[in-house]
Design a protein around this motif. Sequence first.
Motif, PDB file in Angstrom:
ATOM      1  N   ALA A   1      53.021  -0.035  47.663  1.00 44.44           N
ATOM      2  CA  ALA A   1      53.991   0.281  46.625  1.00 44.44           C
ATOM      3  C   ALA A   1      55.751   0.570  47.492  1.00 44.44           C
ATOM      4  CB  ALA A   1      53.945   1.873  46.146  1.00 44.44           C
ATOM      5  N   GLU A   2      55.504   1.440  48.451  1.00 46.49           N
ATOM      6  CA  GLU A   2      57.035   1.530  49.208  1.00 46.49           C
ATOM      7  C   GLU A   2      57.432   0.188  50.155  1.00 46.49           C
ATOM      8  OE1 GLU A   2      56.991   5.152  51.393  1.00 46.49           O
ATOM      9  OE2 GLU A   2      59.135   4.692  52.279  1.00 46.49           O
ATOM     10  N   GLY A   3      56.147  -0.324  50.679  1.00 47.26           N
ATOM     11  CA  GLY A   3      56.233  -1.519  51.426  1.00 47.26           C
ATOM     12  C   GLY A   3      57.035  -2.658  50.563  1.00 47.26           C
ATOM     13  N   PHE A   4      56.385  -2.794  49.262  1.00 46.60           N
ATOM     14  CA  PHE A   4      57.025  -3.832  48.606  1.00 46.60           C
ATOM     15  C   PHE A   4      58.472  -3.610  48.330  1.00 46.60           C
ATOM     16  CE2 PHE A   4      58.231  -5.668  44.557  1.00 46.60           C
ATOM     17  CZ  PHE A   4      57.881  -6.883  44.641  1.00 46.60           C
ATOM     18  N   PHE A   5      58.752  -2.360  47.860  1.00 48.42           N
ATOM     19  CA  PHE A   5      60.087  -2.154  47.299  1.00 48.42           C
ATOM     20  C   PHE A   5      61.042  -2.072  48.494  1.00 48.42           C
ATOM     21  CE2 PHE A   5      63.526   0.122  45.050  1.00 48.42           C
ATOM     22  CZ  PHE A   5      63.420  -0.273  43.913  1.00 48.42           C
ATOM     23  N   GLN A   6      60.722  -2.100  49.692  1.00 48.42           N
ATOM     24  CA  GLN A   6      61.530  -2.134  50.843  1.00 48.42           C
ATOM     25  C   GLN A   6      62.124  -3.434  50.844  1.00 48.42           C
ATOM     26  OE1 GLN A   6      59.542  -0.377  54.255  1.00 48.42           O
ATOM     27  NE2 GLN A   6      59.903   1.660  53.772  1.00 48.42           N
ATOM     28  N   THR A   7      61.187  -4.492  50.536  1.00 48.47           N
ATOM     29  CA  THR A   7      61.684  -5.781  50.734  1.00 48.47           C
ATOM     30  C   THR A   7      62.665  -6.398  49.885  1.00 48.47           C
ATOM     31  OG1 THR A   7      59.813  -6.805  49.276  1.00 48.47           O
ATOM     32  CG2 THR A   7      59.224  -6.261  51.587  1.00 48.47           C
ATOM     33  N   LEU A   8      62.770  -5.554  48.592  1.00 48.80           N
ATOM     34  CA  LEU A   8      63.871  -6.063  47.916  1.00 48.80           C
ATOM     35  C   LEU A   8      65.017  -5.391  48.221  1.00 48.80           C
ATOM     36  CD1 LEU A   8      62.048  -5.300  44.417  1.00 48.80           C
ATOM     37  CD2 LEU A   8      62.293  -7.747  45.339  1.00 48.80           C
ATOM     38  N   GLU A   9      65.300  -4.355  48.857  1.00 45.89           N
ATOM     39  CA  GLU A   9      66.586  -3.649  49.294  1.00 45.89           C
ATOM     40  C   GLU A   9      67.385  -4.544  49.790  1.00 45.89           C
ATOM     41  OE1 GLU A   9      65.024  -0.316  51.338  1.00 45.89           O
ATOM     42  OE2 GLU A   9      64.178   0.695  49.444  1.00 45.89           O
ATOM     43  N   GLY A  10      68.933  -4.491  49.294  1.00 39.78           N
ATOM     44  CA  GLY A  10      69.840  -5.401  49.655  1.00 39.78           C
ATOM     45  C   GLY A  10      69.795  -6.745  49.363  1.00 39.78           C
ATOM     46  N   LYS A  11      68.526  -6.919  48.483  1.00 39.07           N
ATOM     47  CA  LYS A  11      68.434  -8.509  47.904  1.00 39.07           C
ATOM     48  C   LYS A  11      68.640  -8.641  46.592  1.00 39.07           C
ATOM     49  CE  LYS A  11      65.300 -10.877  50.157  1.00 39.07           C
ATOM     50  NZ  LYS A  11      64.024 -11.110  50.682  1.00 39.07           N
ATOM     51  N   LEU A  12      67.829  -7.570  45.630  1.00 32.93           N
ATOM     52  CA  LEU A  12      67.837  -7.590  44.253  1.00 32.93           C
ATOM     53  C   LEU A  12      67.621  -6.404  43.808  1.00 32.93           C
ATOM     54  CD1 LEU A  12      67.697  -9.465  41.640  1.00 32.93           C
ATOM     55  CD2 LEU A  12      65.103  -9.613  42.172  1.00 32.93           C
ATOM     56  N   ARG A  13      68.146  -5.875  42.833  1.00 26.59           N
ATOM     57  CA  ARG A  13      67.832  -4.848  42.086  1.00 26.59           C
ATOM     58  C   ARG A  13      67.699  -5.272  40.728  1.00 26.59           C
ATOM     59  NH1 ARG A  13      67.085   0.961  41.895  1.00 26.59           N
ATOM     60  NH2 ARG A  13      67.256   1.336  39.695  1.00 26.59           N
ATOM     61  N   PRO A  14      66.432  -5.440  40.359  1.00 25.62           N
ATOM     62  CA  PRO A  14      65.944  -6.251  39.166  1.00 25.62           C
ATOM     63  C   PRO A  14      66.124  -5.435  37.937  1.00 25.62           C
ATOM     64  CG  PRO A  14      64.013  -5.622  40.566  1.00 25.62           C
ATOM     65  CD  PRO A  14      65.301  -4.889  41.259  1.00 25.62           C
ATOM     66  N   GLN A  15      66.542  -5.993  36.879  1.00 21.08           N
ATOM     67  CA  GLN A  15      66.972  -5.420  35.678  1.00 21.08           C
ATOM     68  C   GLN A  15      65.595  -5.436  34.537  1.00 21.08           C
ATOM     69  OE1 GLN A  15      69.967  -4.155  34.911  1.00 21.08           O
ATOM     70  NE2 GLN A  15      70.096  -4.585  37.235  1.00 21.08           N
ATOM     71  N   ASN A  16      64.790  -6.331  34.963  1.00 21.44           N
ATOM     72  CA  ASN A  16      63.560  -6.561  34.026  1.00 21.44           C
ATOM     73  C   ASN A  16      62.695  -7.122  34.900  1.00 21.44           C
ATOM     74  OD1 ASN A  16      62.022  -6.220  31.850  1.00 21.44           O
ATOM     75  ND2 ASN A  16      62.996  -7.851  30.704  1.00 21.44           N
ATOM     76  N   VAL A  17      61.172  -6.711  35.051  1.00 25.74           N
ATOM     77  CA  VAL A  17      60.342  -7.395  36.121  1.00 25.74           C
ATOM     78  C   VAL A  17      58.946  -7.631  35.268  1.00 25.74           C
ATOM     79  CG1 VAL A  17      58.949  -6.803  38.050  1.00 25.74           C
ATOM     80  CG2 VAL A  17      61.007  -5.652  37.756  1.00 25.74           C
ATOM     81  N   LEU A  18      58.434  -8.757  35.313  1.00 26.76           N
ATOM     82  CA  LEU A  18      57.123  -8.999  35.004  1.00 26.76           C
ATOM     83  C   LEU A  18      56.149  -9.230  36.246  1.00 26.76           C
ATOM     84  CD1 LEU A  18      55.325 -10.077  32.673  1.00 26.76           C
ATOM     85  CD2 LEU A  18      56.013 -12.318  33.067  1.00 26.76           C
ATOM     86  N   ILE A  19      55.063  -8.442  35.895  1.00 26.85           N
ATOM     87  CA  ILE A  19      54.090  -8.438  37.103  1.00 26.85           C
ATOM     88  C   ILE A  19      52.762  -9.164  36.605  1.00 26.85           C
ATOM     89  CG2 ILE A  19      52.431  -6.962  38.250  1.00 26.85           C
ATOM     90  CD1 ILE A  19      54.619  -4.619  38.234  1.00 26.85           C
ATOM     91  N   LEU A  20      52.413 -10.198  37.163  1.00 25.29           N
ATOM     92  CA  LEU A  20      51.253 -10.676  36.695  1.00 25.29           C
ATOM     93  C   LEU A  20      49.963 -10.337  37.461  1.00 25.29           C
ATOM     94  CD1 LEU A  20      52.505 -14.508  37.037  1.00 25.29           C
ATOM     95  CD2 LEU A  20      52.620 -13.132  35.072  1.00 25.29           C
ATOM     96  N   GLY A  21      48.890  -9.761  36.766  1.00 21.74           N
ATOM     97  CA  GLY A  21      47.852  -9.166  37.192  1.00 21.74           C
ATOM     98  C   GLY A  21      47.980  -7.598  36.971  1.00 21.74           C
ATOM     99  N   ALA A  22      46.691  -6.979  36.966  1.00 26.62           N
ATOM    100  CA  ALA A  22      46.521  -5.477  36.858  1.00 26.62           C
ATOM    101  C   ALA A  22      45.689  -5.004  37.663  1.00 26.62           C
ATOM    102  CB  ALA A  22      46.067  -5.537  35.354  1.00 26.62           C
ATOM    103  N   GLY A  23      45.559  -5.477  39.008  1.00 23.07           N
ATOM    104  CA  GLY A  23      44.598  -4.829  40.094  1.00 23.07           C
ATOM    105  C   GLY A  23      45.454  -3.756  40.674  1.00 23.07           C
ATOM    106  N   GLY A  24      44.788  -3.346  42.003  1.00 20.19           N
ATOM    107  CA  GLY A  24      45.166  -2.281  42.689  1.00 20.19           C
ATOM    108  C   GLY A  24      46.888  -2.454  43.023  1.00 20.19           C
ATOM    109  N   THR A  25      47.093  -4.004  43.488  1.00 19.21           N
ATOM    110  CA  THR A  25      48.433  -4.080  43.971  1.00 19.21           C
ATOM    111  C   THR A  25      49.262  -4.051  42.737  1.00 19.21           C
ATOM    112  OG1 THR A  25      47.650  -5.495  45.689  1.00 19.21           O
ATOM    113  CG2 THR A  25      49.938  -5.758  44.977  1.00 19.21           C
ATOM    114  N   ALA A  26      49.139  -4.526  41.441  1.00 24.15           N
ATOM    115  CA  ALA A  26      49.802  -4.343  40.442  1.00 24.15           C
ATOM    116  C   ALA A  26      50.081  -2.904  40.143  1.00 24.15           C
ATOM    117  CB  ALA A  26      49.195  -4.911  39.330  1.00 24.15           C
ATOM    118  N   LYS A  27      49.308  -2.268  40.089  1.00 24.95           N
ATOM    119  CA  LYS A  27      49.413  -0.915  39.693  1.00 24.95           C
ATOM    120  C   LYS A  27      50.321   0.070  40.785  1.00 24.95           C
ATOM    121  CE  LYS A  27      44.938   0.515  37.904  1.00 24.95           C
ATOM    122  NZ  LYS A  27      43.709   0.920  38.332  1.00 24.95           N
TER     123      LYS A  27
END
Length: 263
Positions: free
Chosen positions: A100-126
């Motif tokens: 979770a935190e690892g993914f979020f760090q990759t967006l920092e300074g690049k994009l502050r999304p307004q509306n996100v669509l996640i495809l999938g509902a497995g462990g990573t999606a959660k």
Amino acid sequence: MRQYAVFGDPIAHSKSPLLHNRVFLELGVPAFYGRYHLKEPSSLLERFHALGLEGANITVPFKEVAFEQCDEVRGIAQKIGSVNTMVKEGERVIGYNTDAEGFFQTLEGKLRPQNVLILGAGGTAKALAMIFDLHQIPVTILNRTPGRLKPLAEQGFKTLTHEEFAPDSYDLIINSTSAGLSDDSLPLPAPWLESLLHSGVLAYDVIYGKTTPFLRLAKAQGARFQDGREMLISQAALSSLHFTQHHFSLSTLHSLMRLALPQ
Ligand SMILES: NC(=O)c1ccc[n+]([C@@H]2O[C@H](COP(=O)([O-])OP(=O)(O)OC[C@H]3O[C@@H](n4cnc5c(N)ncnc54)[C@H](OP(=O)(O)O)[C@@H]3O)[C@@H](O)[C@H]2O)c1
């Protein structure tokens, strides 16, 4: 020598040994990190102990199983219900989630999304849904199998089955399914993806090391696109903090792992 491993099925594609062994080697940590192809989910914890491991990473499709089997789960993993990092503490095994935190760090300074669509509902999606929720970013989760969406809906997330899908506007679309990992499939029918992906959208596939059909389509549609390399490094560096008992800085671990995995 301390032993670590990554458990998954499939597992041959995993670059985790490359990253963690580079850290151990460069920082003089007497440890070795291998891969383990687990076939029987119920035996995860038993294998962990039988192999004499001090720690492990858990990948597809065992993160929810790992959550169930750890003696204790700490931090955001408790909310997510999935564990990608197991660490031995005395005789007990503690579970963490660094996706979770690892993914979020990759967006920092690049994009502050307004509306996100996640495809999938497995462990990573959660994991991703939970970190967006913590940052108060609206998120919708779309999955092929309705049953898997139920716990997410019960936690208050907006969920959609394929039957309920209708095109909407998202500035970040994440493929967190395993479609494209070891096959050439798309996570959604192509016409649906074509209606979602266009310039102004970041298409993010958490799969790394290949251009998946999802990313190829995003490119053809003129969307920005990113694979899972940065996420792999960020979540691995956070796991490594646990494996090396916080003796090194996150930036040191991050830099060494980056060197181990050329673009
Ligand atoms: N870059 C990184 O650091 C990183 C970190 C974590 C994970 N990952 C990658 O993320 C992916 C998912 O991992 P996970 O642990 O979340 O797996 P998981 O718990 O097994 O969940 C897999 C998800 O993919 C969906 N799915 C599988 N095949 C599909 C297909 N052909 N079409 C549509 N949906 C499909 C499943 O839907 P159903 O419920 O309908 O079966 C489920 O929602 C893997 O490819 C993994 O390698 C990368």
